[in-house]
Design an enzyme around this catalytic site. Sequence first.
Site, short mmCIF file in Angstrom:
data_model
loop_
_atom_site.label_atom_id
_atom_site.label_comp_id
_atom_site.label_asym_id
_atom_site.label_seq_id
_atom_site.Cartn_x
_atom_site.Cartn_y
_atom_site.Cartn_z
CG HIS A 139 -2.20 0.64 0.77
ND1 HIS A 139 -3.46 0.43 1.73
CD2 HIS A 139 -2.47 1.64 -0.03
CE1 HIS A 139 -4.60 1.09 1.04
NE2 HIS A 139 -3.99 1.81 0.10
CG ASP A 157 -6.08 -0.49 4.72
OD1 ASP A 157 -5.80 -1.51 5.44
OD2 ASP A 157 -4.99 -0.31 3.93
CG HIS A 160 -4.48 -3.08 8.73
ND1 HIS A 160 -4.71 -3.83 7.41
CD2 HIS A 160 -4.47 -3.91 9.63
CE1 HIS A 160 -4.58 -5.09 8.09
NE2 HIS A 160 -4.41 -5.01 9.31
CG ASP A 165 -2.43 1.64 5.69
OD1 ASP A 165 -2.06 0.77 6.57
OD2 ASP A 165 -2.80 1.48 4.73
CG HIS A 221 2.45 -1.44 4.54
ND1 HIS A 221 1.75 -2.76 4.18
CD2 HIS A 221 2.87 -1.81 5.72
CE1 HIS A 221 1.64 -3.64 5.13
NE2 HIS A 221 2.45 -3.39 6.15
CG ASP A 246 -4.97 -3.33 1.75
OD1 ASP A 246 -5.07 -4.49 1.52
OD2 ASP A 246 -4.00 -2.89 2.36
CG ASP A 292 -6.10 -5.29 4.46
OD1 ASP A 292 -6.82 -4.35 4.20
OD2 ASP A 292 -5.18 -5.32 4.96
CD GLU A 309 -0.48 -4.22 1.04
OE1 GLU A 309 0.22 -5.67 1.09
OE2 GLU A 309 0.00 -3.52 1.56
#
Length: 318
Positions: A105, A129, A131, A133, A146, A232, A234, A277
């Site tokens: 990312h 995302d 997460h 980041d 990332h 992303d 994920d 990703e």
Amino acid sequence: MTRHNHLNSPVSLIGIPLDLGAENLGVDIGPDAFRHQKIIDKLNRTGLAITDHGNIAVAGRAGLDPGSPNQRYLPEILSVSQRSAELTEAQIRAGHRIVGLGGDHSVTLGLVSGARAALTGAIGLIYFDAHGDMNTPDTTLTGNVHGMHLAALLGFGEPKLTNFHGPSPKIEPQNLLHIAGNDFDQAELDLIAREHLAAFTLTDVLTQGLGPLFKRINDLAARVDHIWVSFDLDAIDRLYAPGAGMPNPGGLTYREVAALATHIGQTCPVAGLDIVEYNPLTDEHSRTAELGIELIAKLLGHDYNWYSDYLARNDVNR
């Protein structure tokens, strides 16, 4: 590029096979795996006009010194980001929209910075995302870049990142919409609260549904001139995206991501996007790659799905 003609703009595809910002080996072959899945042909069949600019060159980690443990491989990440920023800026100035294929990312740093340099007016960032980041070298728990680039785009953290390819911030904090976060570090939660950043979490999706999120997307589109979408994989449940760099057992469903991508593509002035990703080594029957292609088409205001691909492969007329 305007809100009225952007759907007809040609599209430049840029591969950035960077894995130095993460520890998820395999995402560096993501761009070529998408090409192996015939991404260009499939997107062109939707009515898009795609030009493939190949891959940005990236040095292998075996020959590199990781450097600072708080921002590992930063010099090479900045070098790769500079080349992707320059290409992105040039293509947007030529009237193209951008599709960036990661890589981890951290590739978003160069892409968004290049877009910021080329575009006039306010830019919104819709960021999918699991997460945050939004760490900095002072708060990172891993040293992986990332997990820092979004903070840098917003103007927080390492000056080499925040001031990269133009003045800081690249994205005004009020013009960020973070979607589907579920695993934030405490420092990221503190930054979100302190700066009043818009984060519509996975819990918000589960408890409120998509209606309020559609409104936030509409409100962002109404107050900015351009939007960049960073996705992303994920953020999506691993049932649908097993080839995410960090497969997520509790992410967004297919119906949710397809509906969100369609809405964004139909209502937002999307100047560019990145899909990041993707790890083909963990994918199952190219399921994640196919979903990534579908999301790209939808985010650009066109349509591609399993059924349209079935019709094309079997030369079946409706």
